[in-house]
Design an enzyme around this catalytic site. Structure first.
Site, PDB file in Angstrom:
ATOM      1  N   GLU A 114      44.761  19.109  32.690  1.00 17.21           N
ATOM      2  CA  GLU A 114      44.620  17.567  33.285  1.00 17.21           C
ATOM      3  C   GLU A 114      45.097  17.411  34.509  1.00 17.21           C
ATOM      4  OE1 GLU A 114      46.097  15.769  29.881  1.00 17.21           O
ATOM      5  OE2 GLU A 114      45.050  14.278  29.738  1.00 17.21           O
ATOM      6  N   GLU A 134      44.267  18.226  22.303  1.00 15.31           N
ATOM      7  CA  GLU A 134      44.930  17.191  21.629  1.00 15.31           C
ATOM      8  C   GLU A 134      44.741  16.645  20.626  1.00 15.31           C
ATOM      9  OE1 GLU A 134      44.216  17.714  24.854  1.00 15.31           O
ATOM     10  OE2 GLU A 134      46.385  17.005  26.039  1.00 15.31           O
TER      11      GLU A 134
HETATM   12  N1  COA Z   1      54.713  23.215  24.296  1.00 14.02           N
HETATM   13  C1  COA Z   1      55.942  24.406  23.794  1.00 14.02           C
HETATM   14  N2  COA Z   1      56.178  24.708  23.849  1.00 14.02           N
HETATM   15  C2  COA Z   1      54.950  26.337  24.072  1.00 14.02           C
HETATM   16  C3  COA Z   1      53.564  25.700  24.174  1.00 14.02           C
HETATM   17  C4  COA Z   1      53.543  24.084  23.879  1.00 14.02           C
HETATM   18  N3  COA Z   1      52.717  23.470  24.696  1.00 14.02           N
HETATM   19  N4  COA Z   1      52.396  26.911  24.064  1.00 14.02           N
HETATM   20  C5  COA Z   1      53.289  27.739  23.922  1.00 14.02           C
HETATM   21  N5  COA Z   1      54.760  27.367  23.866  1.00 14.02           N
HETATM   22  C6  COA Z   1      55.868  28.423  23.214  1.00 14.02           C
HETATM   23  C7  COA Z   1      55.726  29.057  22.104  1.00 14.02           C
HETATM   24  O1  COA Z   1      56.200  27.936  20.518  1.00 14.02           O
HETATM   25  C8  COA Z   1      56.183  30.281  22.244  1.00 14.02           C
HETATM   26  O2  COA Z   1      57.138  30.137  21.918  1.00 14.02           O
HETATM   27  P1  COA Z   1      58.696  31.102  21.499  1.00 14.02           P
HETATM   28  O3  COA Z   1      58.518  32.070  21.586  1.00 14.02           O
HETATM   29  O4  COA Z   1      59.800  30.552  21.544  1.00 14.02           O
HETATM   30  O5  COA Z   1      58.125  31.020  19.380  1.00 14.02           O
HETATM   31  C9  COA Z   1      55.541  30.661  23.470  1.00 14.02           C
HETATM   32  O6  COA Z   1      55.362  29.297  24.559  1.00 14.02           O
HETATM   33  C10 COA Z   1      54.388  31.600  23.537  1.00 14.02           C
HETATM   34  O7  COA Z   1      52.991  31.282  22.604  1.00 14.02           O
HETATM   35  P2  COA Z   1      52.211  32.071  21.905  1.00 14.02           P
HETATM   36  O8  COA Z   1      52.513  30.517  20.449  1.00 14.02           O
HETATM   37  O9  COA Z   1      53.759  32.694  20.479  1.00 14.02           O
HETATM   38  O10 COA Z   1      52.073  32.508  22.306  1.00 14.02           O
HETATM   39  P3  COA Z   1      50.364  32.595  21.788  1.00 14.02           P
HETATM   40  O11 COA Z   1      49.826  33.747  22.988  1.00 14.02           O
HETATM   41  O12 COA Z   1      50.292  33.070  20.473  1.00 14.02           O
HETATM   42  O13 COA Z   1      49.657  31.505  22.086  1.00 14.02           O
HETATM   43  C11 COA Z   1      48.457  29.662  22.682  1.00 14.02           C
HETATM   44  C12 COA Z   1      49.147  30.887  23.002  1.00 14.02           C
HETATM   45  C13 COA Z   1      49.121  28.850  23.815  1.00 14.02           C
HETATM   46  C14 COA Z   1      47.142  29.445  21.919  1.00 14.02           C
HETATM   47  C15 COA Z   1      49.570  28.915  22.158  1.00 14.02           C
HETATM   48  O14 COA Z   1      50.738  28.641  22.377  1.00 14.02           O
HETATM   49  C16 COA Z   1      49.400  27.286  21.659  1.00 14.02           C
HETATM   50  O15 COA Z   1      48.790  26.524  20.464  1.00 14.02           O
HETATM   51  N6  COA Z   1      50.361  26.282  22.505  1.00 14.02           N
HETATM   52  C17 COA Z   1      50.199  24.973  22.356  1.00 14.02           C
HETATM   53  C18 COA Z   1      49.066  24.579  22.916  1.00 14.02           C
HETATM   54  C19 COA Z   1      48.547  23.010  22.520  1.00 14.02           C
HETATM   55  O16 COA Z   1      48.260  22.254  21.801  1.00 14.02           O
HETATM   56  N7  COA Z   1      48.911  22.383  23.791  1.00 14.02           N
HETATM   57  C20 COA Z   1      48.623  21.067  24.116  1.00 14.02           C
HETATM   58  C21 COA Z   1      49.948  19.914  23.949  1.00 14.02           C
HETATM   59  S1  COA Z   1      48.955  18.350  23.719  1.00 14.02           S
END
Ligand code: COA
Length: 260
Positions: A114, A134
């Site tokens: 966004e 989302e």
């Molecule tokens: N908010 C807060 N923390 C987040 C985040 C978010 N949107 N996206 C990633 N992180 C954090 C993870 O909790 C992790 O923290 P940790 O190391 O303390 O556990 C760190 O970033 C790395 O993320 P991780 O999930 O381990 O990496 P990955 O490569 O396995 O997966 C994603 C990457 C992007 C697929 C996954 O992090 C994810 O699905 N994130 C959420 C995305 C999301 O839903 N965003 C929209 C919110 S409306």
């Protein structure tokens, strides 16, 4: 500006804005929104800034969206609504009259995409993955996604992306017009800078009015959009920049635009 979660640097007319929470994939938390609000005002007000480039720190992400750990932490729904009314971050960003470029690598999810759609141009690295997940959190995009995505790609494709919550890769984003260019990861910032420098050779007033005509025109009936274009074209034609552009062309030299 010295800050932890957002880095704001200026380099010869270009403002570089770096989302700087690489440990959490540059998730947008309240602190980052606060700093973004200040930075947007700074780049809007600063006459030395012609173009801004937004990017994410670290190797993995432009931004993985809103900080999930802060979900549900607003004091109350009423408070959250009031805060949003008082400080329309995305509305302010969309109204900035200078060209904004997003240089996207890795994950660009939710508010990350966004934010990039509040920019005028998007360049993606080959490793970029873009999506609005989302609904998979039983939530809807709320940093402008439901309105900006169907104005950026076709409404049908926007519906598919938002209802599925699925992410797409850089080539697919290019194919549907969500990004304008895909480049190798190591070339991303050089290409974004080259684009910014190219824009800086154009008439700044013309850029500003072209952006205004395009963005405002999308929300207007055709006749009103054409009237807006005619009004802005008259203003540009009457400007010193337009006279300088013509003179420079006749004299075979580079124009010296002043933005007036
Ligand atoms: N908010 C807060 N923390 C987040 C985040 C978010 N949107 N996206 C990633 N992180 C954090 C993870 O909790 C992790 O923290 P940790 O190391 O303390 O556990 C760190 O970033 C790395 O993320 P991780 O999930 O381990 O990496 P990955 O490569 O396995 O997966 C994603 C990457 C992007 C697929 C996954 O992090 C994810 O699905 N994130 C959420 C995305 C999301 O839903 N965003 C929209 C919110 S409306």
């Amino acid at each position: 500006m010295d800050s932890r979660v957002l880095i704001y640097e200026k380099d010869g007319g270009i403002a570089w804005v770096t989302l700087n929470r690489p440990d959490v994939l540059n998730a947008l938390n309240m602190a980052m929104r606060d700093e973004l609000w200040q930075v947007l005002h700074a780049l809007h007000d600063d006459p030395d800034v012609a173009v801004a480039i937004f990017r994410g720190a670290g190797e993995q992400a432009f931004s993985a969206g809103a900080d999930i750990s802060e979900f549900g932490t607003a004091p109350s729904v009423v408070e959250a609504r009031r805060a949003r009314r008082e400080r329309d971050l995305w509305g302010y960003m969309l109204a900035i009259d200078k060209p904004l470029i997003a240089a996207i690598h890795g994950f660009a999810l939710g508010a990350g995409v966004e934010l990039s759609m509040c920019c005028d141009l998007r360049i993606a690295a080959e490793d970029a993955r873009l999506g609005l997940p989302e609904v998979s959190l039983a939530y809807i995009p709320s940093a402008g996604g439901t309105q900006l995505l169907p104005r950026t790609v076709s409404p049908g494709l926007a519906m598919g992306l938002i209802l599925s919550g699925d992410a797409i890769d850089a080539q697919e984003a290019l194919r549907i017009g969500l990004v304008q260019r895909v480049v190798p990861r190591q070339r991303l910032y050089a290409e974004a800078e080259a684009l910014a420098r190219q824009l800086m050779t154009r008439g700044p007033l013309a850029l500003r009015y072209a952006k205004e005509a395009l963005t405002q025109g999308l929300d207007l009936p055709l006749a009103e959009g054409l009237a807006l274009e005619a009004r802005l074209a008259r203003l540009v034609l009457a400007s010193r920049d337009a006279r300088e552009g013509l003179r420079a062309q006749q004299e075979g030299r580079a124009p010296q635009f002043l933005g007036v």
